[in-house]
Scaffold this motif. Structure first.
Motif, short mmCIF file in Angstrom:
data_model
loop_
_atom_site.label_atom_id
_atom_site.label_comp_id
_atom_site.label_asym_id
_atom_site.label_seq_id
_atom_site.Cartn_x
_atom_site.Cartn_y
_atom_site.Cartn_z
N VAL A 1 0.84 -1.21 0.00
CA VAL A 1 0.00 0.00 0.00
C VAL A 1 0.87 1.25 0.00
O VAL A 1 0.61 2.20 -0.76
N LEU A 2 1.91 1.27 0.81
CA LEU A 2 2.79 2.44 0.85
C LEU A 2 3.53 2.61 -0.48
O LEU A 2 3.71 3.75 -0.94
N SER A 3 3.96 1.53 -1.10
CA SER A 3 4.65 1.62 -2.39
C SER A 3 3.72 2.17 -3.46
O SER A 3 4.11 3.03 -4.26
N LEU A 4 2.49 1.67 -3.51
CA LEU A 4 1.54 2.17 -4.49
C LEU A 4 1.20 3.64 -4.24
O LEU A 4 1.10 4.43 -5.17
N PHE A 5 1.03 4.00 -2.98
CA PHE A 5 0.76 5.40 -2.64
C PHE A 5 1.92 6.29 -3.06
O PHE A 5 1.72 7.36 -3.64
N MET B 1 4.12 5.72 -5.45
CA MET B 1 4.18 5.81 -6.90
C MET B 1 3.11 6.78 -7.44
O MET B 1 3.36 7.52 -8.38
N ILE B 2 1.92 6.77 -6.84
CA ILE B 2 0.86 7.67 -7.29
C ILE B 2 1.24 9.12 -6.98
O ILE B 2 1.07 10.00 -7.83
N VAL B 3 1.77 9.38 -5.80
CA VAL B 3 2.16 10.74 -5.44
C VAL B 3 3.32 11.20 -6.32
O VAL B 3 3.34 12.34 -6.79
N TRP B 4 4.27 10.33 -6.57
CA TRP B 4 5.43 10.71 -7.38
C TRP B 4 5.02 10.99 -8.82
O TRP B 4 5.52 11.91 -9.43
N SER B 5 4.10 10.19 -9.36
CA SER B 5 3.68 10.41 -10.75
C SER B 5 2.85 11.69 -10.87
O SER B 5 2.83 12.31 -11.92
#
Length: 76
Positions: free
Chosen positions: A45-49, A51-55
Motif C-alpha cells: 500500500v505504501l509503495s503504491l501510494f 508511486m501515485i504521489v510521485w507520478s
C-alpha cells in the motif's frame, strides 16, 4: 519498501500461514506467516501510494523532447 519485496513478503507469509504444517517449539509459524503478510500488505500500500504521489508531481515539463534531428551531409 519496493513493490517486489512487498509481494515476496506476502507470498512467503501465505506459505507459512496456510501451507506449512510443521511445528516449532517457541514460536508459531502461522503467526509469523500472518505478520509477514501484514507487513507485505502495508509495504504494498505504501509503495503504491508513493508511486501515485510521485507520478502526480511529474508534469509536462519533465519530459524530454528531442527537437534537433540528424541530417545527412550532402553527397558530392
Amino acid at each position: 519498501m519496493p513493490l517486489g519485496t512487498s509481494i515476496f513478503l506476502i507470498a512467503v507469509g501465505a506459505i507459512l500461514r496456510y501451507a506449512v504444517t510443521a511445528t516449532v517449539s517457541g514460536i508459531s509459524i502461522h503467526t509469523v506467516g500472518l505478520i509477514l503478510m501484514i507487513v507485505g500488505i502495508v509495504g504494498l500500500v505504501l509503495s503504491l501510494f508513493w508511486m501515485i504521489v510521485w507520478s502526480a508531481r511529474r508534469g509536462p515539463g519533465d519530459r524530454v523532447i528531442e527537437r534537433d534531428t540528424y541530417r545527412e551531409p550532402p553527397v558530392y
